[in-house]
Design a protein around this motif. Structure first.
Motif, PDB file in Angstrom:
ATOM      1  N   ARG A   1       0.827  -1.202   0.000  1.00  9.28           N
ATOM      2  CA  ARG A   1       0.000   0.000   0.000  1.00  9.28           C
ATOM      3  C   ARG A   1       0.862   1.252   0.000  1.00  9.28           C
ATOM      4  NH1 ARG A   1      -2.942  -3.167   3.763  1.00  9.28           N
ATOM      5  NH2 ARG A   1      -2.084  -1.922   5.514  1.00  9.28           N
TER       6      ARG A   1
ATOM      7  N   GLU B   1       2.005   1.824  -3.448  1.00 15.08           N
ATOM      8  CA  GLU B   1       0.934   2.344  -4.287  1.00 15.08           C
ATOM      9  C   GLU B   1       0.878   3.861  -4.222  1.00 15.08           C
ATOM     10  OE1 GLU B   1      -3.814   1.455  -5.120  1.00 15.08           O
ATOM     11  OE2 GLU B   1      -2.927   0.963  -3.162  1.00 15.08           O
TER      12      GLU B   1
ATOM     13  N   ASP C   1       0.145   6.460  -7.180  1.00 11.04           N
ATOM     14  CA  ASP C   1      -1.198   7.010  -7.183  1.00 11.04           C
ATOM     15  C   ASP C   1      -1.272   8.424  -6.630  1.00 11.04           C
ATOM     16  OD1 ASP C   1      -4.194   6.483  -7.417  1.00 11.04           O
ATOM     17  OD2 ASP C   1      -4.015   6.987  -5.274  1.00 11.04           O
TER      18      ASP C   1
ATOM     19  N   ARG D   1       1.146   5.104 -13.879  1.00 10.57           N
ATOM     20  CA  ARG D   1      -0.253   4.781 -13.610  1.00 10.57           C
ATOM     21  C   ARG D   1      -0.906   4.098 -14.813  1.00 10.57           C
ATOM     22  NH1 ARG D   1      -2.102  10.690 -11.265  1.00 10.57           N
ATOM     23  NH2 ARG D   1      -0.854  10.661  -9.326  1.00 10.57           N
TER      24      ARG D   1
ATOM     25  N   ARG E   1      -4.662  -0.959  -9.975  1.00 14.65           N
ATOM     26  CA  ARG E   1      -3.911  -0.428  -8.843  1.00 14.65           C
ATOM     27  C   ARG E   1      -2.467  -0.891  -9.014  1.00 14.65           C
ATOM     28  NH1 ARG E   1      -6.954  -1.965  -3.388  1.00 14.65           N
ATOM     29  NH2 ARG E   1      -5.159  -0.776  -2.594  1.00 14.65           N
TER      30      ARG E   1
ATOM     31  N   PRO F   1      -1.870  -6.265 -10.047  1.00 16.32           N
ATOM     32  CA  PRO F   1      -2.575  -5.293  -9.214  1.00 16.32           C
ATOM     33  C   PRO F   1      -2.061  -5.317  -7.770  1.00 16.32           C
ATOM     34  CG  PRO F   1      -4.100  -6.702 -10.456  1.00 16.32           C
ATOM     35  CD  PRO F   1      -2.750  -7.335 -10.537  1.00 16.32           C
TER      36      PRO F   1
ATOM     37  N   PRO G   1      -7.887   2.484  -4.133  1.00 11.58           N
ATOM     38  CA  PRO G   1      -6.561   2.535  -3.534  1.00 11.58           C
ATOM     39  C   PRO G   1      -6.631   2.887  -2.043  1.00 11.58           C
ATOM     40  CG  PRO G   1      -6.835   4.258  -5.195  1.00 11.58           C
ATOM     41  CD  PRO G   1      -8.088   3.451  -5.166  1.00 11.58           C
TER      42      PRO G   1
END
Length: 778
Positions: A667, A670, A674, A684, A689, A719, A769
């Motif tokens: 996370r 990410e 993101d 992106r 994700r 992902p 996300p």
């Protein structure tokens, strides 16, 4: 009848008794010593008188003898018997004459001795030497009455006396000595032959037999068919086709054979354009009569051999016509050029995955990549055939032996040809655009560790190495060792999270400069003091924030260094990847006790440590796989000559961090892509994700060994909530445009990731996300 006397009655002469033995006849016909020797005329008269006596007893027809005119062929046998009898009689007569002559000579010799001794003549007292008296029928002997004076045997005359002394007849030398010499000489010659024969056939028989067999029988290697290399779907990446090695017998180009002083040069001039080789080099090869075999060109296509064969046939027909026209010296100048069947390695996709596949050298051995790594399995086992030959041609009826060749196994790689093509096109285009030295992209299945693509730019065509540069040969993705830069921060954050030294929301105050040891550290850009969370430190790729975070791994800096080193080793840094690829580098990671003052602060953000691209990709696959590192694999299995597929061994798995730490770190990664504050926004992918991390590091020039230029990189997976694909991209020494990893590698990552997700039909998860906080308000 008056005074007339009655006529006398003629009494028939009694029949002559059977022939007496030769000795008796000889004695009867011999003369007394006193008698004068008989003359040749008397002997002839004697023979005539004997012939008048009528048929001899042995010549009379026998009552039981069959008619000589018998139809059964008995006449010929009777004639042969008659001729044998006549021969016997002639032989007997010759023996009688010899005996008479010998006795007369002996009598004369006795008389001469008697005269010399003064003895009186014996006269009538001499005893006649003749045939012994007849034996009576009772076995006794009877004395034959003496012959009356003046009487003589009928038909036998007396020889005229010859003087006792006369000229001796001329006699030839005896041939026996010469015959003895010839016999001895012939015996010696035959003895020499016998000795040599024994040596060849008995003493040295094995040696001569071996030499004869060696000269008579030829052994030719039968090359095994090299196995093919396919991608995971069975699409051919490397295969073998029929080809020919063009060979020649230099002995057939000598002046004695061709009657030409420049036969090698003429043949080379004809072959050079077809083989695309230098005429002088071909002339040199054809001018080596000390050998009977030279290779003019290897692995030529069937079209090339057909051209040579057609030209040779044309020249042969012309030479034959010239010989018929009277030119006895006409020869085929290419009569000594031959071919040997072999195979040629071809790569249907050109330079696709060339660095991974490698190539096959002129000897048919793998020269790099998978071709070299799995050469034994691909090459199989050569066979051989031994056959009898005469005049360079095989004798079919003389027998021979053959060991069949065992074909090599086909290798199935984990590579996906389509993904490989997309990755290679993307990195080649960006390297060209940035005018970089080189670049590489790796695509890996996060769950299995299988490598789906490994692309290098610039590449080369393994089927035509003549146009390949030395810098492009090999597989730079595994052979280049470079400092990873900020992409290595994910390992530092994993250690911090796993050791519970901080959480994603831990507040970190990041100054513009940080003094540690003997150095003053800074981020890639000047900035005021940042108030970042630990997630924000990763998102904004802060070097100072990473140093501050990893300092919490131990109560002292050396202790923190040991903890960080242990995690780096678990992620596979400083160790081989497990691919066992030729030329692979394990990277460089010094022991923590040997870290310099600067290294203990630079290693946490990816400087002072070296890795290869595969190691970098494996780190992110480990995070995506829930903290379990799976050794990367390139080979799915092999298919042997029996067409049975044998899967590759299962790769080794190692737990590096907990699943909770891996999900948390995912996370956080990410946020790099993101969040608007992140450095990886160019990676992106709409609908997916994506987790990732950018990297920009000072680059060590491999030639000078000094820092020059930058290594730009981007690593990520997707992902995020259900990882399937990991993509790593690195570009070395970009000299045009931006050199930041997020700017030049982010787009490559996006292009390759997007193609791979669609190719593998990985759907978006549809979840939102995490949006972890990046900054905080003090």
């Amino acid at each position: 009848m008056t005074d007339r006397e009655p006529p006398k009655r003629r009494v028939p002469r009694p029949a002559r008794p059977d022939r007496r033995p030769r000795a008796d006849r000889g004695e009867r016909l011999s003369h007394d010593p006193d008698r004068a020797p008989r003359t040749d005329r008397q002997d002839r008269a004697d023979r005539l008188s004997h012939s008048d006596r009528g048929p001899r007893p042995d010549r009379a027809e026998r009552p039981d003898r069959p008619d000589r005119t018998d139809r059964s062929g008995r006449k010929s046998r009777a004639d042969r018997a008659d001729r044998g009898d006549r021969a016997d009689r002639d032989r007997d007569e010759r023996q009688e004459r010899t005996d008479r002559t010998d006795r007369a000579d002996q009598a004369r010799a006795d008389q001469a001795r008697a005269d010399r001794a003064g003895r009186p003549d014996r006269g009538d007292r001499a005893v006649r030497v003749g045939r012994p008296a007849r034996r009576s029928g009772t076995g006794g002997s009877a004395v034959r009455p003496p012959r009356r004076p003046g009487s003589a045997r009928p038909g036998v005359g007396r020889r005229s006396a010859r003087p006792p002394h006369g000229p001796k007849p001329l006699r030839l030398g005896s041939p026996r000595p010469r015959l003895r010499m010839i016999s001895v000489a012939m015996t010696l010659v035959m003895l020499a032959f016998v000795v040599r024969l024994l040596q060849v056939q008995a003493v040295d028989a094995g040696e001569y037999s071996a030499k004869a067999e060696a000269n008579r029988y030829l052994t030719r290697v039968v090359a095994a068919d090299r196995g093919g290399i396919t991608d995971r779907s069975g699409v051919a990446l490397a295969t073998s086709v029929d080809a020919y090695d063009i060979t020649a017998d230099p002995m057939m180009f000598t002046p004695d054979e061709t009657k030409l002083p420049d036969a090698p040069a003429q043949a080379a001039a004809l072959l050079a354009p077809i083989l695309d080789q230098d005429t002088a080099e071909l002339t040199r090869k054809l001018s080596t009569p000390e050998t009977r075999y030279v290779v003019l060109a290897r692995r030529q296509t069937p079209q090339v051999w057909n051209q040579i064969k057609d030209l040779r046939t044309t020249l042969g027909d012309k030479a034959g016509a010239d010989r018929l026209a009277g030119d006895k010296d006409a020869v085929n100048i290419l009569g000594g050029v031959f071919q040997e069947p072999t195979s040629k390695r071809v790569y249907p996709n050109g330079d696709l995955a060339a660095g991974l596949l490698g190539w096959v050298n002129a000897d048919g051995k793998g020269g790099g990549g998978i071709e070299q790594q799995l050469d034994k399995r691909l090459a199989g086992r050569d066979g051989e055939v031994t056959y009898a030959q005469a005049g360079g041609r095989q004798v079919p009826t003389a027998g021979g032996t053959e060991t069949p060749a065992l074909p090599g196994s086909d290798i199935e790689l984990t590579i996906d040809r389509d993904i490989q093509w997309a990755a290679q096109n993307a990195i080649a285009e960006q390297v060209k655009k940035s005018k970089a030295d080189r670049g590489y992209v790796i695509v890996q299945d996060t769950r299995t560790g299988e490598i789906l693509a490994m692309a290098n730019a610039p590449g080369f065509d393994p089927g035509d190495l003549s146009r390949a540069g030395s810098a492009s040969l090999g597989n730079a993705a595994l052979q280049d060792a470079f400092e990873p830069g900020s992409t290595a921060k994910v390992m530092s954050m994993a250690a911090v999270l796993e050791e519970n030294a901080a959480t994603p929301s831990t507040k970190v105050t990041v100054p513009n400069r940080l003094h540690r040891g003997d150095r003053l550290f800074q981020d890639d850009i000047d900035h005021p003091t940042w108030y970042l969370t630990l997630n924000g430190v990763l998102a904004k790729s802060s070097n100072i924030g990473t140093i501050l975070a990893t300092g919490q791994l131990g109560k002292t800096q050396p202790e923190a260094n040991r903890v960080l080193h242990a995690y780096l080793r678990k992620f596979g840094i400083g160790s081989p990847t497990g691919l066992d690829f030729p030329g692979e580098t394990p990277g460089i990671l010094a022991q923590p006790g040997k870290w310099s003052t600067s290294q203990q602060y630079t290693i946490p953000f990816g400087q002072g440590v070296s890795i290869n691209a595969m190691q970098a990709a494996s780190v992110y696959s480990t995070i995506a796989n829930g903290g379990v590192r799976v050794e990367p694999t390139l080979v799915r299995g092999s298919r042997g000559p029996d067409d049975r597929f044998t899967p590759a061994p299962k790769p080794k798995e190692t737990r590096v961090v907990s699943d909770r730490t891996a999900r948390t770190l995912s996370r956080m990664l990410e946020s790099v892509v993101d969040d608007e504050a992140g450095t990886g926004s160019k990676a992106r992918i709409p609908g997916y994700r994506v987790a990732g991390k950018t990297g920009t590091a000072n680059r060590v020039d491999p030639v000078s060994g000094k820092y020059r230029g930058y290594t730009s990189s981007f690593a990520g997976f997707a992902p995020v909530d259900k990882p399937r694909i990991t993509v790593y991209c690195a570009i070395q020494n970009a000299t045009k445009g931006s050199y930041f990893g997020g700017q030049i590698c982010g787009p490559v990552h996006k292009e390759v990731m997007q193609f791979a997700l669609k190719s593998l039909q990985v759907p978006p998860t549809g979840t939102a996300p995490a949006r972890l906080p990046v900054t905080f308000t003090p």
